[in-house]
Design an enzyme around this catalytic site. Structure first.
Site, PDB file in Angstrom:
ATOM      1  N   LYS A   1       2.263  -4.276   6.475  1.00 41.70           N
ATOM      2  CA  LYS A   1       2.538  -4.346   5.034  1.00 41.70           C
ATOM      3  C   LYS A   1       4.041  -4.259   4.749  1.00 41.70           C
ATOM      4  O   LYS A   1       4.547  -4.929   3.838  1.00 41.70           O
ATOM      5  CB  LYS A   1       1.785  -3.231   4.293  1.00 41.70           C
ATOM      6  CG  LYS A   1       0.284  -3.484   4.188  1.00 41.70           C
ATOM      7  CD  LYS A   1       0.013  -4.635   3.237  1.00 41.70           C
ATOM      8  CE  LYS A   1      -1.464  -4.889   3.024  1.00 41.70           C
ATOM      9  NZ  LYS A   1      -1.709  -6.077   2.188  1.00 41.70           N
TER      10      LYS A   1
ATOM     11  N   HIS B   1     -12.982   3.924   2.689  1.00 42.55           N
ATOM     12  CA  HIS B   1     -12.077   4.985   2.266  1.00 42.55           C
ATOM     13  C   HIS B   1     -12.904   6.158   1.733  1.00 42.55           C
ATOM     14  O   HIS B   1     -14.116   6.060   1.554  1.00 42.55           O
ATOM     15  CB  HIS B   1     -11.115   4.466   1.199  1.00 42.55           C
ATOM     16  CG  HIS B   1     -10.051   3.581   1.757  1.00 42.55           C
ATOM     17  ND1 HIS B   1     -10.120   2.209   1.706  1.00 42.55           N
ATOM     18  CD2 HIS B   1      -8.901   3.874   2.413  1.00 42.55           C
ATOM     19  CE1 HIS B   1      -9.058   1.705   2.296  1.00 42.55           C
ATOM     20  NE2 HIS B   1      -8.299   2.678   2.739  1.00 42.55           N
TER      21      HIS B   1
ATOM     22  N   SER C   1       0.848  -1.184   0.000  1.00 44.29           N
ATOM     23  CA  SER C   1       0.000   0.000   0.000  1.00 44.29           C
ATOM     24  C   SER C   1       0.889   1.240   0.000  1.00 44.29           C
ATOM     25  O   SER C   1       2.012   1.201   0.510  1.00 44.29           O
ATOM     26  CB  SER C   1      -0.859  -0.004   1.256  1.00 44.29           C
ATOM     27  OG  SER C   1      -1.326   1.289   1.528  1.00 44.29           O
ATOM     28  N   SER C   2       0.356   2.336  -0.524  1.00 45.19           N
ATOM     29  CA  SER C   2       1.164   3.561  -0.540  1.00 45.19           C
ATOM     30  C   SER C   2       1.365   4.124   0.863  1.00 45.19           C
ATOM     31  O   SER C   2       2.211   4.985   1.071  1.00 45.19           O
ATOM     32  CB  SER C   2       0.515   4.616  -1.447  1.00 45.19           C
ATOM     33  OG  SER C   2      -0.770   4.931  -0.996  1.00 45.19           O
TER      34      SER C   2
ATOM     35  N   TYR D   1      -1.241  -0.854  10.293  1.00 42.77           N
ATOM     36  CA  TYR D   1      -1.437  -1.473   8.976  1.00 42.77           C
ATOM     37  C   TYR D   1      -0.160  -1.362   8.145  1.00 42.77           C
ATOM     38  O   TYR D   1       0.283  -2.336   7.517  1.00 42.77           O
ATOM     39  CB  TYR D   1      -2.597  -0.754   8.275  1.00 42.77           C
ATOM     40  CG  TYR D   1      -2.867  -1.188   6.865  1.00 42.77           C
ATOM     41  CD1 TYR D   1      -3.526  -2.377   6.599  1.00 42.77           C
ATOM     42  CD2 TYR D   1      -2.480  -0.392   5.791  1.00 42.77           C
ATOM     43  CE1 TYR D   1      -3.787  -2.769   5.294  1.00 42.77           C
ATOM     44  CE2 TYR D   1      -2.741  -0.775   4.485  1.00 42.77           C
ATOM     45  CZ  TYR D   1      -3.398  -1.967   4.238  1.00 42.77           C
ATOM     46  OH  TYR D   1      -3.655  -2.333   2.944  1.00 42.77           O
TER      47      TYR D   1
HETATM   48  P1  GDP Z   1      -6.106   7.628   3.960  1.00 45.02           P
HETATM   49  O1  GDP Z   1      -5.772   7.855   2.525  1.00 45.02           O
HETATM   50  O2  GDP Z   1      -5.367   6.496   4.588  1.00 45.02           O
HETATM   51  O3  GDP Z   1      -5.989   8.887   4.767  1.00 45.02           O
HETATM   52  O4  GDP Z   1      -7.613   7.117   4.037  1.00 45.02           O
HETATM   53  P2  GDP Z   1      -9.079   7.662   3.647  1.00 45.02           P
HETATM   54  O5  GDP Z   1      -9.376   7.319   2.231  1.00 45.02           O
HETATM   55  O6  GDP Z   1      -9.991   7.103   4.683  1.00 45.02           O
HETATM   56  O7  GDP Z   1      -9.054   9.232   3.836  1.00 45.02           O
HETATM   57  C1  GDP Z   1      -8.442  10.105   2.923  1.00 45.02           C
HETATM   58  C2  GDP Z   1      -8.761  11.556   3.263  1.00 45.02           C
HETATM   59  O8  GDP Z   1     -10.143  11.828   3.006  1.00 45.02           O
HETATM   60  C3  GDP Z   1      -8.521  11.948   4.727  1.00 45.02           C
HETATM   61  O9  GDP Z   1      -7.971  13.261   4.737  1.00 45.02           O
HETATM   62  C4  GDP Z   1      -9.939  11.978   5.301  1.00 45.02           C
HETATM   63  O10 GDP Z   1     -10.069  12.821   6.414  1.00 45.02           O
HETATM   64  C5  GDP Z   1     -10.709  12.512   4.104  1.00 45.02           C
HETATM   65  N1  GDP Z   1     -12.158  12.281   4.137  1.00 45.02           N
HETATM   66  C6  GDP Z   1     -13.108  13.236   3.947  1.00 45.02           C
HETATM   67  N2  GDP Z   1     -14.329  12.722   4.088  1.00 45.02           N
HETATM   68  C7  GDP Z   1     -14.177  11.405   4.371  1.00 45.02           C
HETATM   69  C8  GDP Z   1     -15.103  10.332   4.608  1.00 45.02           C
HETATM   70  O11 GDP Z   1     -16.321  10.508   4.613  1.00 45.02           O
HETATM   71  N3  GDP Z   1     -14.569   9.099   4.819  1.00 45.02           N
HETATM   72  C9  GDP Z   1     -13.207   8.876   4.817  1.00 45.02           C
HETATM   73  N4  GDP Z   1     -12.755   7.623   5.014  1.00 45.02           N
HETATM   74  N5  GDP Z   1     -12.324   9.875   4.621  1.00 45.02           N
HETATM   75  C10 GDP Z   1     -12.794  11.126   4.393  1.00 45.02           C
END
Ligand code: GDP
Length: 312
Positions: free
Chosen positions: A141, A180, A108-109, A137
């Protein structure tokens, strides 16, 4: 891979595993082996050993993992480190011991340092502290990547490792507590439009930057590398382009046809400020993604609409 080789896709019900199965079937691979979690618990070493002794797969795509978005990772670090260490240790070791010809491990990145120089090159692994929200996590990985490298060096086992950027597509997780950001936003805007809510809440500041790859492109890259790449050095898989979460939210609003307002909940974590992969190694091998973000989000939204009851 010969078309009649025995290919085991571990994690075939997940986002990545299901994309791999779709693609392998389409390409005419006739001997695919899959096991549901009920049939084979990959955290159970004895069960995994027995499965490999009985089945002897020629090729293994290790797409089974406990995955989740920022909230799930931050809330359940013990589950994330335990399950992933067990699954990958059991599968990599059993594959080697039972004559698997080649194994592809998906990292994963988020394994790269939080403040890695952008775009992130493969060689910056272990050069700085990790992002705290998904450290457990990421450590699991990283152990998987290092295990593949060690088995190649000590035993000559042909294990390759890919580091995909943020993935999305059919069979994604749309649960708002564990998903995500991309599927979460599609669902939030969709429901807000249906319920005529004037606002949609997006977590964090909207400023972090993320890169998104459609899972069918990931499957395409995985097959490409399984068929052509045999080196210890891991390979980043992404598009080479990123956007802010705010821009992603605007795109989700357009794709779902929502006309209300976006508000940011800054009490929620932003996570790492940016994770854009340097994809020059992969692009240098001749691979390119085919699915643009808007088009990919549109088709993922259509998948969600068709499978809404199952997906939520
Ligand atoms: P990350 O890439 O490991 O940080 O995982 P995420 O995909 O869960 O989150 C990516 C970014 O999107 C973070 O800055 C979150 O705070 C933002 N984000 C905004 N709205 C949401 C939401 O409804 N769900 C999630 N999972 N992330 C959100």
């Amino acid at each position: 891979m010969d078309k009649d080789a025995l290919v085991f896709v571990a994690g075939h019900r997940g986002l990545v595993g299901s994309a791999l199965v779709r693609r392998l079937e389409r390409d005419g691979y006739q001997k695919l082996v899959t096991r549901s979690r009920q049939e084979l618990d990959l955290t159970d070493q004895l069960a995994v050993d027995r499965f490999f002794r009985e089945t002897h797969p020629d090729y293994v795509f290790l797409a089974a993992a406990r995955v989740g978005g920022i909230l799930a990772n931050d809330s359940f670090p013990a589950d994330f480190i335990r399950d992933n260490l067990l699954i990958q240790t059991n599968v990599i070791d059993a594959a080697y011991r039972n004559g698997t010809r080649k194994l592809l491990f998906l990292g994963s990145s988020c394994i790269y340092p939080r403040l890695a120089e952008q775009p992130i090159r493969e060689d910056c692994l272990l050069t700085g502290p990790l992002e705290k929200t998904n450290e457990a996590y990421a450590v699991a990985k990283i152990a998987g990547v290092k295990m593949c490298e060690a088995y190649r060096r000590q035993y000559g086992f042909n294990a390759i490792t890919l580091q995909p950027t943020n993935l999305y597509g059919p069979n994604d997780n749309f649960d708002l507590n564990s998903s995500h950001v991309l599927p979460a936003l599609l669902r939030k805007f969709h429901e807000a439009r249906q319920q005529s809510n004037p606002q949609v809440v997006v977590w964090g500041t909207g400023k972090p930057r993320r890169e998104f790859l459609h899972v069918d492109d990931l499957a395409d890259a995985a097959l490409f590398l399984m068929n052509s790449y045999d080196a210890a050095e891991m390979v980043n898989v992404g598009t080479g382009e990123d956007l802010t979460i705010g821009e992603l939210a605007n795109l989700a609003r357009e794709v779902t046809g929502y006309s209300g307002e976006i508000v940011y909940d800054t009490s929620r974590p932003d996570g790492t400020p940016r994770k854009l992969l340097d994809v020059s190694r992969l692009f240098g091998l001749g691979w390119r993604p085919k699915i643009g973000l808007r088009e990919g989000m549109q088709s993922t939204y259509e998948w969600f609409l068709a499978n809404e009851t199952a997906a939520v």
